[in-house]
Motif scaffolding. Sequence first.
Motif, mmCIF file in Angstrom:
data_model
loop_
_atom_site.group_PDB
_atom_site.id
_atom_site.type_symbol
_atom_site.label_atom_id
_atom_site.label_comp_id
_atom_site.label_asym_id
_atom_site.label_seq_id
_atom_site.Cartn_x
_atom_site.Cartn_y
_atom_site.Cartn_z
ATOM 1 N N ASP A 6 82.303 4.945 65.838
ATOM 2 C CA ASP A 6 81.313 3.904 65.541
ATOM 3 C C ASP A 6 82.135 2.715 65.069
ATOM 4 N N HIS A 8 81.463 0.161 63.557
ATOM 5 C CA HIS A 8 81.203 -0.349 62.206
ATOM 6 C C HIS A 8 82.288 0.145 61.246
ATOM 7 N N SER A 9 82.943 1.231 61.624
ATOM 8 C CA SER A 9 83.936 1.897 60.777
ATOM 9 C C SER A 9 85.331 1.329 61.023
ATOM 10 N N GLU A 32 76.488 6.917 66.199
ATOM 11 C CA GLU A 32 75.885 5.798 65.468
ATOM 12 C C GLU A 32 75.547 6.233 64.045
ATOM 13 N N SER A 34 74.538 4.582 61.423
ATOM 14 C CA SER A 34 73.316 4.034 60.818
ATOM 15 C C SER A 34 72.065 4.775 61.288
ATOM 16 N N GLN A 176 86.532 -5.833 57.225
ATOM 17 C CA GLN A 176 85.281 -5.188 56.801
ATOM 18 C C GLN A 176 84.525 -6.037 55.780
ATOM 19 N N HIS A 211 85.564 -6.027 66.998
ATOM 20 C CA HIS A 211 84.888 -6.487 65.781
ATOM 21 C C HIS A 211 83.511 -7.095 66.030
ATOM 22 N N VAL A 213 80.642 -5.690 66.704
ATOM 23 C CA VAL A 213 79.566 -4.970 66.010
ATOM 24 C C VAL A 213 79.585 -5.253 64.518
ATOM 25 N N ILE A 214 80.758 -5.165 63.894
ATOM 26 C CA ILE A 214 80.819 -5.337 62.440
ATOM 27 C C ILE A 214 80.520 -6.780 62.036
ATOM 28 N N VAL A 217 76.955 -7.382 61.026
ATOM 29 C CA VAL A 217 76.540 -6.369 60.053
ATOM 30 C C VAL A 217 75.269 -6.758 59.316
ATOM 31 N N LEU A 220 72.413 -4.572 60.079
ATOM 32 C CA LEU A 220 72.524 -3.137 59.797
ATOM 33 C C LEU A 220 71.443 -2.626 58.841
#
Length: 242
Positions: A6, A8-9, A32, A34, A176, A211, A213-214, A217, A220
């Motif tokens: 994922d 996001h990680s 996923e 979330s 992050q 990056h 997706v993040i 955020v 989210l």
Amino acid sequence: MELYLDLHSQPCRSVFLFAKAVGIPFEFKLVELSAGHQYSEEFGKINIMRKVPVMKDGSFVLTESVAILKYMLQKHSSSVADHWYPADLQQRACVNEYLSWQHMNLRAQGSKVFLLRALFPVIMGSEVPKEKMDAAVQDLNQSLQMLEDKFLQNKPFIVGDKISLADLVAIVEIMQPVATGLDLFEGRPKLTTWRERVKKAIGEKLFAEAHEVIMKVGSLPQKMENNSNLELLKPKFQKLFS
């Protein structure tokens, strides 16, 4: 080879970026977080710890991002450039030194700031107390200063003139909290110049892909509001931030 990820990680991004940058073929398996996919029976059979990243190479399953990075690098050593994990004893030791240090420093502090800024309000149902946020950001800034003073110094990269696993792991951790709107590069010209070198060495298009997706955020919390596993996270947050 299958990679359960994922993006996001941070550790997932380091594994994804390395495999893509050096041309290691893999099948992307989205877990996923979330949506609670890590709690599924199917994923539990792959990783009892219910965390990502996970690598599956045939029947061999490996967890922990640093272990996965080293496995991929060593398996494909004939085609991966030496600078990623130098054969030179002392240079390799410097890469390992950073990878050992970052777990309880830059990674721990950056993750804490991210969780407080991005997820604490939706999981706990309240705003973060100012003193907790201020203390977390202060700790993160101390880790960033140590990254500059101890590891980067006046070198182009953490281990000399070329990018290594150390730089890759460092940049994903910094990005992050940056994704939450916290500009950690402001007033840090050395770190800013290093970031641009890392992006260029990886490939700016690939860096942006990893990056994408993040950097979104902000959406989210809305995704997590309807997650039936949200209550499972509340005790963990209470313990972490009590």
